[in-house]
Design an enzyme around this catalytic site. Structure first.
Site, PDB file in Angstrom:
ATOM      1  N   ALA A   1      20.061 -18.758 -62.037  1.00 62.37           N
ATOM      2  CA  ALA A   1      20.051 -20.092 -61.631  1.00 62.37           C
ATOM      3  C   ALA A   1      19.301 -20.835 -62.410  1.00 62.37           C
ATOM      4  O   ALA A   1      17.881 -21.167 -62.171  1.00 62.37           O
ATOM      5  CB  ALA A   1      19.560 -20.203 -60.171  1.00 62.37           C
TER       6      ALA A   1
ATOM      7  N   GLY B   1      11.954 -25.694 -58.584  1.00 54.97           N
ATOM      8  CA  GLY B   1      12.599 -24.521 -58.790  1.00 54.97           C
ATOM      9  C   GLY B   1      13.801 -24.322 -57.965  1.00 54.97           C
ATOM     10  O   GLY B   1      14.137 -25.092 -57.077  1.00 54.97           O
ATOM     11  N   ASN B   2      14.087 -22.827 -57.565  1.00 52.77           N
ATOM     12  CA  ASN B   2      15.105 -22.705 -56.675  1.00 52.77           C
ATOM     13  C   ASN B   2      14.944 -21.356 -56.291  1.00 52.77           C
ATOM     14  O   ASN B   2      13.847 -20.561 -56.638  1.00 52.77           O
ATOM     15  CB  ASN B   2      16.262 -22.637 -57.495  1.00 52.77           C
ATOM     16  CG  ASN B   2      16.833 -21.800 -58.635  1.00 52.77           C
ATOM     17  OD1 ASN B   2      16.553 -20.476 -58.546  1.00 52.77           O
ATOM     18  ND2 ASN B   2      16.758 -22.231 -59.738  1.00 52.77           N
ATOM     19  N   ARG B   3      15.659 -20.808 -55.356  1.00 51.66           N
ATOM     20  CA  ARG B   3      15.364 -19.518 -54.450  1.00 51.66           C
ATOM     21  C   ARG B   3      16.015 -18.354 -55.048  1.00 51.66           C
ATOM     22  O   ARG B   3      16.095 -17.172 -54.449  1.00 51.66           O
ATOM     23  CB  ARG B   3      15.893 -19.719 -52.916  1.00 51.66           C
ATOM     24  CG  ARG B   3      15.484 -20.899 -52.148  1.00 51.66           C
ATOM     25  CD  ARG B   3      16.301 -20.891 -50.807  1.00 51.66           C
ATOM     26  NE  ARG B   3      16.101 -22.264 -50.314  1.00 51.66           N
ATOM     27  CZ  ARG B   3      14.952 -22.694 -49.553  1.00 51.66           C
ATOM     28  NH1 ARG B   3      13.879 -21.557 -49.483  1.00 51.66           N
ATOM     29  NH2 ARG B   3      15.008 -23.692 -49.099  1.00 51.66           N
ATOM     30  N   SER B   4      16.314 -18.455 -56.321  1.00 59.81           N
ATOM     31  CA  SER B   4      17.092 -17.186 -56.883  1.00 59.81           C
ATOM     32  C   SER B   4      15.972 -15.994 -56.968  1.00 59.81           C
ATOM     33  O   SER B   4      14.823 -15.989 -57.147  1.00 59.81           O
ATOM     34  CB  SER B   4      17.465 -17.691 -58.371  1.00 59.81           C
ATOM     35  OG  SER B   4      17.909 -16.196 -58.880  1.00 59.81           O
TER      36      SER B   4
END
Ligand code: CTP
Length: 407
Positions: A279, A211-214
């Site tokens: 994102a 995943g990502n930090r969005s």
């Protein structure tokens, strides 16, 4: 030079949601605004004047005859940089629409020349009554910003449209109007806009993901500002921070890149504009394990990844509705090959979208923060710097650039 503290007049009308105005008041004072609370007589049936006086640090009056020598309604209206009424009842809006001034709040509203923001709360039947519809239309036509009420549980056991929008949402719109009083024209009325937001999670097994930090905050701001500018809004949401759905916006959850592609393309068939603020993970595991992957004793298997669809590129090359405006985002850090803007220009040329919003990321910038800055690059060569401000302010600048390009 001493910084001037923005003056906010917080009107509170008589509805059960009046207790939530205390939270809005706290948010305003804690973020450095000077607030003067003006409740109606009926509001004080729900919340005592002492609550407002203690939280604002200022006296509270409801009528024009207390301290009459100071002509308080004129002074209050003139001094305010913003008037927020939360909750705004059907009765308050009716009185304001017709220019009545039978208490301090309505009298101050007539003398105010600053932006006015109303956050309605009432039962669904009252919100939908033709009299209220007409009053809201009249107020909006005069430039008053009237938020859409939220849907959900009302007083008692019933549910429906009419809840006070979340105080955090009212605060965001209030801050936007202080930053930019003309941020919310009704120039998206009759338009359908699709905004994707948040991050995708590509599953490795039932408990793990890439995943990502969005946080989703920029997409949320785009959706909220578009709804306030009159659009029908579909918000395709990946994973986000704990955000409440903006009032008046349709939310479609989409947790993975594949789900997001299907949701965005599905919603975009009748959309005038699609904004890809999400994102999206570029890669996903080739296979998702059905059961939790165990530590075991052997060396771990290398992760095998495959490409996800590029949703933005697909919208450009195979548009669900020809002629619709497509807006992309680029989160860049800059590197040895060039700065953030250099990479943004290259990405615009590669993606071919109508507009590209370029944000600098890294060092705590953009992801998860409340403020944002960047550049807005257009396919036709236009470049505009977007100065640091709230994500709602950035959103309003982006919609400004979209509207002249609409089909
Ligand atoms: N995007 C998309 N589908 C993907 C990846 C990205 O639609 N699979 C969209 C994003 O929503 C954003 C834009 O493309 O609007 C740019 O995203 P970014 O990750 O910066 O682009 P990439 O093409 O992945 O470029 P990079 O090589 O810098 O990662």
């Amino acid at each position: 030079m001493a910084e001037t503290v923005p003056e906010v007049l917080l009107g509170v009308a008589g509805g059960i949601a009046a207790y939530k105005s205390a939270e809005l008041l706290r948010r305003l004072t804690e973020s450095g605004h000077a607030v003067r609370v003006v409740p109606t007589e009926a509001a004080l049936e729900f919340v005592g004047a002492a609550t407002f006086e203690a939280l604002s640090g200022r006296p509270v009056a409801t009528g024009v005859f207390s301290d009459a020598h100071e002509v308080p309604h004129v002074a209050l209206g003139r001094r305010a940089d913003l008037v927020v009424v939360a909750p705004a009842t059907a009765d308050l809006m009716a009185r304001l629409a017709h220019g009545r001034s039978d208490d301090l709040l309505t009298a101050a509203l007539l003398t105010a020349r600053c932006p006015v923001l109303l956050a309605p709360a009432m039962h669904t039947e009252m919100w939908e009554h033709p009299a209220t519809r007409d009053n809201v239309a009249l107020l909006r036509a005069r430039g008053t910003v009237v938020l859409e009420p939220a849907s959900g549980r009302l007083t008692g056991a019933d549910t429906g449209k009419g809840r006070l929008p979340d105080p955090a949402e009212i605060f965001d719109v209030a801050r936007l109007l202080l930053e930019r009083p003309d941020a919310l024209p009704l120039d998206l009325a009759g338009r359908h806009v699709v905004v994707s937001a948040g991050g995708t999670r590509e599953n490795l097994d039932p408990v793990r993901y890439l995943g990502n930090r969005s946080s989703g905050r920029q997409g949320w701001a785009l959706a909220r500002v578009a709804a306030q500018r009159g659009a029908r809004v579909t918000l395709v949401a990946g994973h986000t921070a704990d955000l409440t759905v903006p009032a008046g916006v349709d939310l479609v959850p989409a947790g993975t890149a594949a789900a997001m592609e299907a949701a965005v393309r599905g919603a975009a068939t009748d959309a005038d504009v699609v904004v890809m603020a999400a994102a999206v993970a570029d890669f996903r595991p080739v296979a998702t394990a059905a059961d939790k992957i165990k530590r075991g004793s052997a060396e771990p298997e290398p992760l095998r990844l495959e490409q996800n669809p590029d949703i933005l590129a697909g919208l450009v090359h195979d548009p669900p509705r020809p002629g619709q405006v497509v807006v992309g985002f680029a989160a860049e850090t800059g590197d040895s090959e060039g700065g953030v803007l250099h990479h943004g220009r290259a990405k615009l040329a590669r993606k071919g979208c109508d507009l590209l919003v370029v944000n600098a990321v890294g060092d705590g910038k953009a992801f998860g923060t409340l403020d944002n800055a960047g550049w807005l690059l257009a396919r036709d060569g236009g470049e505009e710097e977007l100065p640091m401000g709230s994500k709602a302010l950035l959103a309003s600048r982006i919609w400004d650039a979209v509207t002249p390009r609409l089909p």
